[in-house]
Structures are given as structure tokens and as C-alpha cells.
Design a protein around this motif. Structure first.
Motif, PDB file in Angstrom:
ATOM      1  N   ASN A   1       0.862  -1.154  -0.077  1.00 48.25           N
ATOM      2  CA  ASN A   1      -0.060  -0.091  -0.055  1.00 48.25           C
ATOM      3  C   ASN A   1       0.954   1.055  -0.169  1.00 48.25           C
ATOM      4  OD1 ASN A   1      -2.434   1.432   2.428  1.00 48.25           O
ATOM      5  ND2 ASN A   1      -2.375   1.688   0.339  1.00 48.25           N
TER       6      ASN A   1
ATOM      7  N   GLU B   1     -10.517   0.323  -1.230  1.00 39.80           N
ATOM      8  CA  GLU B   1     -10.334   1.720  -0.625  1.00 39.80           C
ATOM      9  C   GLU B   1     -11.265   2.685  -1.040  1.00 39.80           C
ATOM     10  OE1 GLU B   1      -7.123   2.774   1.255  1.00 39.80           O
ATOM     11  OE2 GLU B   1      -6.149   0.920   1.364  1.00 39.80           O
ATOM     12  N   ARG B   2     -11.876   3.325   0.137  1.00 36.27           N
ATOM     13  CA  ARG B   2     -12.475   4.742  -0.117  1.00 36.27           C
ATOM     14  C   ARG B   2     -11.571   5.676  -0.989  1.00 36.27           C
ATOM     15  NH1 ARG B   2     -14.283   8.595   4.592  1.00 36.27           N
ATOM     16  NH2 ARG B   2     -12.253   8.508   4.921  1.00 36.27           N
TER      17      ARG B   2
ATOM     18  N   GLY C   1      -4.394  -0.789   6.440  1.00 32.51           N
ATOM     19  CA  GLY C   1      -4.022  -1.077   8.109  1.00 32.51           C
ATOM     20  C   GLY C   1      -5.432  -0.807   8.732  1.00 32.51           C
ATOM     21  N   THR C   2      -6.034   0.241   8.483  1.00 37.57           N
ATOM     22  CA  THR C   2      -7.400   0.547   9.371  1.00 37.57           C
ATOM     23  C   THR C   2      -8.189  -0.581   8.913  1.00 37.57           C
ATOM     24  OG1 THR C   2      -7.974   2.148   7.503  1.00 37.57           O
ATOM     25  CG2 THR C   2      -6.991   3.234   9.621  1.00 37.57           C
TER      26      THR C   2
END
Ligand SMILES: N[C@H](CCC[C@H](N)C(=O)O)C(=O)O
Length: 281
Positions: free
Chosen positions: A11, A213-214, A223-224
Motif C-alpha cells: 500500500n 479502499e475509499r 491497515g485501518t
């Protein structure tokens, strides 16, 4: 403009240490779209700006490749901690980072004086109703059914400062992520849009996930998102509080500790440095 290319499990981010007084346009949305473009720019999932902070060692802003700003980024904050420590900018093993999700505290794990991994106190799952309307009045995580183009998904909506929609499935290989991901990202149930995680439970201590992902689309790791998956796994009685989350880019160790905080441990990589010529846009 000087930058450093970094990534956490693939990422990837463009890190600009603006705190040293870099002069560049403050239109971060345009800057991020330009720099993150994988053909016309450097190429990355996001732009990470390091700025001075009045309340922490540093302030981190994370701008997705589509120009939208996120509250927090787990992979990026590990890269930031490693960068600050190894470049002697903040030579502390515990570094306080101001973010839109609050002050987040990564701790560098050293081996022979170099950063081997980073353990991040990601704070408690922030379950404010405003972020995710499906979160119950009491602030607990709410499971719900989300209808997308006639298809029903049983979801667990969790916030790690940024919103996540976690969906447990039998086989993640069967999920048409590029088709369904954006439909959930922009679903009206999520007024601030959402990150989307599909998860396959391997055993109570291990899961495998993919993520849309947004503001960035499919990434190799989130990670979040891994933290949100760990919380959702416990709340749904599927996993233990310590879990290995296998992402396409590699594994993260997540623990939802008895103190209510979520801890994420994983690597960070500094790939190269460069100088970017900002378009005279
Ligand atoms: N796209 C995310 C931000 C980056 C989060 C992810 N890359 C991570 O490692 O946590 C959002 O808009 O909430």
C-alpha cells in the motif's frame, strides 16, 4: 519538491516532509491526483504530508489518490514512524502523530538500531453515529443488511477514524471486488463513503481479506481495514482478540486489547527518494 516513496505491504504512498518548509500549492486534492497518477505522475495509493503540530510530534495528512482526504491511514503511519526515526527527525521510539482521527501513537521496534517493525496504538474503534448511520445509538457496532443492486450483504460497519464496511464471506476469491467495491463505497448508507473489506475466516486466529479502499480502489493492504476486520470478527464471534490478517500484500498482526484499544503491528519500507516538478497548473 522532494519526496520519499514508501509502502506498507504494498500500500504505497508519496511522503512529503512539508514540515521543513516545502513551498508547494496548498491545493492538496489536485496535488495528490497529479502525483499519485501511475502514468502521468509518480504513482501511489495516496499522498502523505508531514506538517508541524502544536499537540504532537508531527501532524500527518493523508490524501487518497482521488484527492479526498482521509481521517487516518494505518500503513502510512507505520511508514511515517520509520521515516521520522531513521532520518533522525523524531528520534523517539514512541512517536505521537496528530491525525484527523486523533493522536495516534506508533512505536518503532528496533533490531541493530534499525526499524524492524512498527506497532501502532490505533486507539479504540470510534463508533460515532455521525460517521456510520448503522452504528447503534449506544455507539456499539451495528450489524445490518445492505442491499446493493438487488443483492443483500450482511455487513458490520466499524470506524477506525475512517469508515469501514466489513463483510464476511465463505470464499473471497469468488467476490467480484471491482464490480461490487465501488457500489458499496458510494452507497447512500455511508454519507462519508466507506472502505470495503471482504473477509474469509481461516480459523479463530487467522483471516484472509481483500479491500476496496475509499478514494483509492483496490489496494494490496489497508491497515485501518485490518483493524476494522479484527473488531468485526470478535463482535461476530468469529475470531479471537489476537488475529493475523492476511492481505494480498502480506500479513498484519492485530490485537483488540482488553483496554479497548486496537494494536496493529507490521512492516514499513522506504523505496526511493526523488524530486517532483509540480505542474504550473
Ligand atoms: N482510503 C482510506 C485511507 C487510507 C487507509 C488505508 N490505506 C490504511 O492503511 O489504513 C480512506 O479513505 O479511509
Amino acid at each position: 519538491m522532494l519526496f520519499t516513496k514508501v509502502h506498507g505491504l504494498g500500500n504505497d504512498f508519496i511522503l512529503v516532509n512539508a514540515g521543513i518548509g516545502e513551498r508547494f500549492p496548498d491545493d492538496y486534492a489536485t496535488l495528490a491526483k497529479e502525483m499519485c497518477d501511475r502514468k502521468f505522475g509518480i504513482g501511489a495509493d495516496g499522498l502523505v504530508l508531514l506538517l508541524d503540530s502544536g499537540v504532537a510530534d508531527v501532524r500527518m495528512r493523508i490524501i487518497n489518490s482521488d484527492g479526498t482526504e482521509a481521517e487516518m491511514c494505518g500503513n502510512a503511519i507505520r511508514c511515517v514512524a520509520q521515516y521520522l526515526y531513521e532520518h533522525n527527525i523524531v528520534r523517539k521510539e514512541q512517536i505521537k502523530v496528530e491525525t484527523l482521527a486523533g493522536i495516534i501513537v506508533p512505536q518503532v521496534i528496533l533490531k541493530n538500531g534499525m526499524v524492524e517493525a512498527i506497532k501502532v496504538d490505533m486507539g479504540e474503534p470510534r463508533l460515532q453515529r455521525a460517521e456510520i448511520p448503522m452504528v447503534g445509538e449506544a455507539g456499539q457496532v451495528v450489524n445490518d443488511t445492505l442491499e446493493v443492486d438487488g443483492q443483500k450483504f450482511y455487513i458490520t460497519a466499524v470506524s477506525m477514524g475512517n469508515p469501514h464496511c466489513v463483510i464476511f464471506v465463505e470464499d473471497i476469491a469468488s467476490i467480484p471486488l471491482h464490480m461490487i467495491g465501488p457500489r458499496i463505497e458510494y452507497h447512500p448508507a455511508f454519507p462519508k463513503k466507506t472502505n470495503v473489506e471482504f473477509v474469509q475466516v481461516l480459523n479463530p486466529q487467522e483471516v484472509r481479506m481483500v479491500v476496496w479502499e475509499r478514494g483509492a480502489g483496490p489496494t494490496l493492504a489497508c491497515g485501518t481495514g485490518a483493524c476494522a476486520v479484527a473488531v468485526a470478527g470478535v463482535l461476530n464471534g468469529l475470531t479471537e482478540k489476537k488475529v493475523t490478517v492476511h492481505l494480498p500484500g502480506g500479513p498484519l498482526q492485530i490485537e483488540w486489547a482488553d483496554n479497548g484499544k486496537v494494536y496493529m503491528t507490521g512492516p514499513a519500507r522506504e523505496v526511493f527518494h526523488g524530486e517532483y516538478t509540480v505542474y504550473k497548473s
